[in-house]
Design a protein around this motif. Sequence first.
Motif, short mmCIF file in Angstrom:
data_model
loop_
_atom_site.label_atom_id
_atom_site.label_comp_id
_atom_site.label_asym_id
_atom_site.label_seq_id
_atom_site.Cartn_x
_atom_site.Cartn_y
_atom_site.Cartn_z
N ARG A 66 -0.48 9.85 1.97
CA ARG A 66 -0.57 10.74 0.81
C ARG A 66 0.85 11.13 0.41
O ARG A 66 1.54 11.84 1.17
CB ARG A 66 -1.36 12.00 1.18
N PRO A 67 1.34 10.69 -0.74
CA PRO A 67 2.70 11.06 -1.14
C PRO A 67 2.87 12.58 -1.20
O PRO A 67 2.00 13.30 -1.70
CB PRO A 67 2.84 10.43 -2.53
N LYS A 68 4.00 13.06 -0.67
CA LYS A 68 4.28 14.50 -0.70
C LYS A 68 4.53 14.99 -2.11
O LYS A 68 4.20 16.11 -2.47
CB LYS A 68 5.52 14.81 0.16
N TYR A 69 5.17 14.13 -2.90
CA TYR A 69 5.53 14.48 -4.26
C TYR A 69 4.83 13.52 -5.22
O TYR A 69 4.38 12.45 -4.82
CB TYR A 69 7.05 14.41 -4.45
N GLU A 70 4.77 13.89 -6.48
CA GLU A 70 4.12 13.03 -7.46
C GLU A 70 4.78 11.66 -7.48
O GLU A 70 6.00 11.55 -7.61
CB GLU A 70 4.17 13.66 -8.85
N MET A 71 3.97 10.63 -7.34
CA MET A 71 4.47 9.26 -7.40
C MET A 71 3.68 8.51 -8.46
O MET A 71 2.48 8.28 -8.30
CB MET A 71 4.34 8.56 -6.04
N HIS A 72 4.35 8.18 -9.55
CA HIS A 72 3.68 7.47 -10.63
C HIS A 72 3.22 6.10 -10.15
O HIS A 72 3.87 5.47 -9.31
CB HIS A 72 4.62 7.32 -11.83
N VAL A 73 2.11 5.64 -10.68
CA VAL A 73 1.55 4.36 -10.24
C VAL A 73 2.53 3.21 -10.44
O VAL A 73 2.50 2.24 -9.68
CB VAL A 73 0.21 4.09 -10.95
N ARG A 74 3.42 3.31 -11.42
CA ARG A 74 4.36 2.21 -11.62
C ARG A 74 5.40 2.12 -10.50
O ARG A 74 6.16 1.16 -10.43
CB ARG A 74 5.04 2.31 -12.98
N HIS A 75 5.41 3.13 -9.61
CA HIS A 75 6.34 3.11 -8.47
C HIS A 75 5.61 2.81 -7.16
O HIS A 75 6.14 3.09 -6.08
CB HIS A 75 7.08 4.44 -8.37
N GLN A 76 4.42 2.23 -7.26
CA GLN A 76 3.65 1.96 -6.05
C GLN A 76 4.35 0.97 -5.13
O GLN A 76 4.08 0.92 -3.92
CB GLN A 76 2.26 1.43 -6.41
N PHE A 77 5.28 0.19 -5.65
CA PHE A 77 6.02 -0.75 -4.82
C PHE A 77 6.84 -0.05 -3.75
O PHE A 77 7.17 -0.64 -2.72
CB PHE A 77 6.91 -1.63 -5.70
N LEU A 121 -2.17 -5.38 3.15
CA LEU A 121 -3.00 -5.19 1.97
C LEU A 121 -3.07 -3.70 1.66
O LEU A 121 -3.56 -2.92 2.48
CB LEU A 121 -4.41 -5.74 2.19
N ILE A 122 -2.57 -3.29 0.49
CA ILE A 122 -2.50 -1.88 0.13
C ILE A 122 -3.49 -1.61 -1.00
O ILE A 122 -3.50 -2.30 -2.01
CB ILE A 122 -1.08 -1.49 -0.30
N GLU A 123 -4.30 -0.58 -0.81
CA GLU A 123 -5.25 -0.14 -1.83
C GLU A 123 -4.91 1.30 -2.22
O GLU A 123 -4.85 2.18 -1.36
CB GLU A 123 -6.68 -0.23 -1.30
N ASN A 124 -4.67 1.50 -3.51
CA ASN A 124 -4.26 2.81 -4.01
C ASN A 124 -5.39 3.51 -4.75
O ASN A 124 -6.18 2.86 -5.44
CB ASN A 124 -3.06 2.66 -4.97
N SER A 125 -5.44 4.82 -4.60
CA SER A 125 -6.37 5.65 -5.37
C SER A 125 -5.55 6.57 -6.25
O SER A 125 -4.57 7.18 -5.78
CB SER A 125 -7.26 6.47 -4.42
N LEU A 126 -5.93 6.66 -7.52
CA LEU A 126 -5.12 7.40 -8.48
C LEU A 126 -5.71 8.76 -8.82
O LEU A 126 -6.92 8.96 -8.80
CB LEU A 126 -4.97 6.59 -9.77
N ALA A 132 -2.81 9.25 -5.65
CA ALA A 132 -3.35 10.32 -4.83
C ALA A 132 -3.19 9.98 -3.36
O ALA A 132 -2.77 10.82 -2.54
CB ALA A 132 -4.82 10.56 -5.16
N TYR A 133 -3.53 8.74 -3.02
CA TYR A 133 -3.33 8.27 -1.65
C TYR A 133 -3.35 6.75 -1.64
O TYR A 133 -3.83 6.11 -2.58
CB TYR A 133 -4.40 8.83 -0.70
#
Length: 261
Positions: A66-77, A121-126, A132-133
């Motif tokens: 869970r990112p501590k700070y806001e992480m925009h989806v375009r920075h998921q890398f 394999l990374i799965e993101n939830s927004l 979000a995580y």
Amino acid sequence: MNSSTFRHLQDVDSTNSEMKRWMGVCPDLQSFSFVSADFQSSGRGQVGNTWESERNANLLASILYRPKYEMHVRHQFNISMAAALAVKSTVEHYLNISPERIKVKWPNDVYVDNRKICGILIENSLAGANIAYSIIGIGLNINQEKFVSNAPNPVSMFQISNEKININEVSIFLQRSFCQLASEIEQDINQVHSKYIKALFRADGELHEWALPDGSHFEAKILDTLSTGHLILEDSLKNQKQFAFKEVSHVIALSDSNLLT
């Protein structure tokens, strides 16, 4: 390892799926919670590929982040870089070989020489435009002595060292390594990016062979990666081009074939 954030099972369909079930029961499950299993019946790789793993032989795990700070989806890398570097650090710790032999193949496989020792394999939830995580699924080949699937270039720690390694100890080391890298991407992403480029497979300033989805081949060298995860290549004529995942593949010469990966 805190037992409230660590779950180990004998059999699961996939550890990523098990992590989702755990979160369904515990919606506030802590970041860095860790699920592992002795065997996966439906282990997955990228774009639907399966992952071969003998029972009780390898590390099959998922980490919740869970990112501590806001992480925009375009920075998921950023998460992908942290996960791959954490695995690289773990492999380095347990194998008594030159760290230069252990590389991250873009975007996040881990290789020893020309062979794949780990897939991620990374799965993101927004939540809106932010992450979000993330659930980070890791398949790390540890004690498997022989691979029988049609995977072209797998290798295990045992095949390299001829020594059996305690999988639970590797789990603990990996979780701690990822926790450290996650802290670094939140504090100084440029430092993590520099580590990633230094660790990148074939980012040696030399021209290497690449393949496009249409089957054509070309030679180019790796220049950099963007925050979006795009790979920047430069050909012999100094032409530069950006590629997204699966838009270009390495051509790796093996003893009996040329591997596209």
